[in-house]
Design a protein around this motif. Structure first.
Motif, PDB file in Angstrom:
ATOM      1  N   GLU B 171      -6.817  -1.369   8.411  1.00  0.00           N
ATOM      2  CA  GLU B 171      -6.479  -0.848   7.078  1.00  0.00           C
ATOM      3  C   GLU B 171      -5.063  -1.280   6.661  1.00  0.00           C
ATOM      4  O   GLU B 171      -4.843  -1.771   5.549  1.00  0.00           O
ATOM      5  CB  GLU B 171      -6.576   0.680   7.096  1.00  0.00           C
ATOM      6  CG  GLU B 171      -6.599   1.282   5.707  1.00  0.00           C
ATOM      7  CD  GLU B 171      -6.670   2.807   5.767  1.00  0.00           C
ATOM      8  OE1 GLU B 171      -6.091   3.431   4.872  1.00  0.00           O
ATOM      9  OE2 GLU B 171      -7.291   3.349   6.698  1.00  0.00           O
ATOM     10  N   HIS B 174      -4.887  -4.991   5.984  1.00  0.00           N
ATOM     11  CA  HIS B 174      -5.422  -5.336   4.664  1.00  0.00           C
ATOM     12  C   HIS B 174      -4.400  -5.050   3.568  1.00  0.00           C
ATOM     13  O   HIS B 174      -4.282  -5.798   2.609  1.00  0.00           O
ATOM     14  CB  HIS B 174      -6.723  -4.563   4.418  1.00  0.00           C
ATOM     15  CG  HIS B 174      -7.911  -5.246   5.011  1.00  0.00           C
ATOM     16  ND1 HIS B 174      -8.942  -5.744   4.259  1.00  0.00           N
ATOM     17  CD2 HIS B 174      -8.223  -5.564   6.290  1.00  0.00           C
ATOM     18  CE1 HIS B 174      -9.841  -6.318   5.060  1.00  0.00           C
ATOM     19  NE2 HIS B 174      -9.423  -6.205   6.307  1.00  0.00           N
ATOM     20  N   ARG B 175      -3.674  -3.963   3.752  1.00  0.00           N
ATOM     21  CA  ARG B 175      -2.673  -3.600   2.745  1.00  0.00           C
ATOM     22  C   ARG B 175      -1.553  -4.658   2.714  1.00  0.00           C
ATOM     23  O   ARG B 175      -1.091  -5.056   1.653  1.00  0.00           O
ATOM     24  CB  ARG B 175      -2.090  -2.226   3.094  1.00  0.00           C
ATOM     25  CG  ARG B 175      -1.408  -1.613   1.909  1.00  0.00           C
ATOM     26  CD  ARG B 175      -1.083  -0.163   2.140  1.00  0.00           C
ATOM     27  NE  ARG B 175      -0.231   0.309   1.065  1.00  0.00           N
ATOM     28  CZ  ARG B 175       0.430   1.437   1.085  1.00  0.00           C
ATOM     29  NH1 ARG B 175       0.339   2.214   2.112  1.00  0.00           N
ATOM     30  NH2 ARG B 175       1.183   1.787   0.061  1.00  0.00           N
TER      31      ARG B 175
END
Lengths: 296, 242
Positions: B171, B174-175
């Motif tokens: 996560e 991806h950020r």
């Protein structure tokens, strides 16, 4: 956290021109400050002593008198001796000391001892007072001694010792310069090692600055400034520490007619401290100047 | 923007890190440098920002010949390159603000421009409320975002990222990628070393595949890269990568 955002810390505004911030002032810096301060204090004391000695010898050199003694049995040679002494190159004036003056001196010296002065007067030699020029060379005293021997006379050796003391002071002055130079080098090395430790502690920051494209002067400047401030601060403190000694010796100094100018030492001590600090920082950062972009 | 011909890099130990690399990267590209560990990704990135000088061949970065360039020229070039280092290289004794402001201080930005710019880039990476925190108080992902903020603070036309998502969860990774892609959309050329095939699939870009210091393929598609990374193609276990 939100309140922190609205309250910018001190680091936000660079305190030095060019956005430089000084490295943190830690125990190493305090130790270096103390050591350099003591060294500069020693240098200040040395030159204060030189100042005192120069004033002292200078005061008696203004009216320096050398005496040549001729036995009373050879008094017929007195005028010829005085005449010949006056022909010597560095002699300003010559005076035959009158017997009345000698008697007066003897009277004062004997005081109320009740000794027969006339008998002693007969055994006292005749005196010729020689006033040398202020820039009289070393050869004058040899010439005077040779001249006196020729007439069977003697030169007052104690007065010659005083003249020699003045010459020794000139030699000591050279040694003082040498000692100052050695101490300056030692101080530069102390500051250099202190900053070297700071550099090692901040090696990652230095490396990062280079990787971000900082010029060498940008990387080195905070350390140079720190070295300069450290040296100048040590100079200031060492000057302050000279005062207790000057006050403590004030009676002794006034007895010698010495009036020390301690304020004159402040600019040289601060300036020399700053220069030595800069030099130390330069040495420290020069060691670090190995580029991290060596050809592979 | 970047042009390499028969680029070779050999370390003083004698190990050849790069050999015969010939490639061209256009302005505004988003490029992945991929390959197994020790393939030469980091070495190539280091040669691009002048931390290592080529041993032979030719390398031009923003029209600067990296073999012949003087030290001063290389440092000027670095001011036009944002670098996200593999190990962040954050200064833990300085606040987030100071870390991000460092490239700007190096470039002589005055405080009246510098402060708003730092606030803006930290806002971009979502760390505007951590301005005065110290990096050790931040999570790994936040530290990486500080590194991105620092790399982009001076608006460099070229951004090099050495495995910026290496130790991050999916996560957060991806950020981070979202930020890099966003920068690329604004015209920044991004070159990112990674061997995370999932990211490459999710965020398509030009692929340059290295193997043992040599260029295996340039401008390949993601599918080709996957094939190249199979045991048959490169001799490495993609299971571990995927």
């Amino acid at each position: 956290m939100s309140s922190d955002v609205n309250t910018p810390p001190e680091q936000l505004k660079p305190r030095l021109p060019g956005g430089f911030s000084l490295p943190p002032f830690g125990i190493h810096q305090v130790l270096a400050l103390v050591i350099v301060c003591v060294s500069l204090w020693a240098v200040g004391l040395l030159w204060l002593g030189m100042q005192a000695a120069s004033q002292w010898t200078g005061s008696w050199q203004q009216d320096i008198r050398l005496h040549v003694y001729l036995s009373s049995t050879k008094k017929d040679r007195l005028k010829a001796l005085a005449k010949d002494l006056k022909t010597l190159p560095d002699v300003r004036d010559v005076r035959i000391v009158p017997r009345s003056e000698t008697r007066q001196w003897l009277h004062g010296w004997l005081g109320s001892t009740g000794v027969d002065e006339s008998e002693l007067m007969n055994s006292l030699p005749y005196s010729v007072e020689v006033m040398p020029r202020s820039n009289a060379g070393h050869f004058l005293f040899r010439d005077m001694r040779d001249m006196a021997r020729r007439y069977g006379a003697n030169v007052n050796k104690q007065e010659l010792f005083l003249v020699r003391a003045h010459r020794w002071l000139s030699g000591i002055r050279k040694l003082a310069w040498f000692a100052t130079a050695v101490l300056a080098l030692a101080m530069a090395i102390i500051i250099s090692n202190t900053l070297r430790m700071t550099l090692l502690a901040r090696a990652d920051e230095v490396q990062l600055m280079r990787l971000l494209g900082a010029r060498e002067w940008f990387v080195r400047m905070p350390f140079l400034l720190e070295g300069m401030l450290l040296g100048a601060g040590a100079g200031l403190f060492s000057w302050i520490l000279l005062w207790p000694l000057v006050f403590g010796a004030s009676d002794w100094l006034s007895a010698l007619h010495v009036d020390l100018h301690v304020f004159y030492l402040l600019p040289p001590l601060v300036f020399c401290g700053a220069v030595v600090g800069c030099l130390g920082a330069w040495i420290a950062t020069a060691r670090l100047a190995v580029p991290d972009v060596k050809g592979a | 923007m970047i042009e390499a011909r028969q680029l070779m890099l050999r370390y003083p130990s004698g190990k050849t890190a790069l050999s015969g690399i010939t490639l061209q990267i256009e302005k505004g590209s988003f490029v992945y440098l991929t390959g197994e560990s020790g393939a030469g990704k980091s070495s190539l990135l280091k040669t691009l920002y002048g931390a290592l000088r080529p041993t032979s061949g030719q390398l031009n970065v923003q029209s600067l010949d990296m073999r012949e360039a003087r030290e001063g020229q290389v440092r000027t070039l670095r001011q036009n390159i944002g670098v996200i280092f593999q190990d962040h290289k954050l200064l833990f004794a300085r606040t987030v603000f100071e870390n991000v402001a460092l490239p700007l201080r190096v470039q002589g930005w005055k405080p009246d421009r510098l402060v708003p710019r730092v606030r803006k880039v930290l806002e971009f990476v979502g760390l505007e409320d951590r301005l005065w925190s110290y990096p050790e108080a931040l999570s790994g992902g936040e530290q990486q975002r500080v590194a991105i903020a620092r790399a982009m603070s001076s608006r460099p036309p070229l951004l090099l990222a050495d495995e910026p998502t290496g130790n991050l969860d999916i996560e957060t990774a991806h950020r981070i990628m979202d930020y890099l892609v966003e920068l690329n959309r604004h015209g920044t050329t991004v070159i990112m070393a990674t061997h995370d095939l999932q990211l490459m699939e999710a965020f398509p870009g030009q692929l340059i595949r290295l193997h043992a210091g040599s260029l295996m393929s340039e401008n390949v598609s993601f599918d080709e890269a996957i094939v190249g990374d199979t045991p048959e193609g490169s001799g490495i276990d993609t299971g571990a990568l995927l």
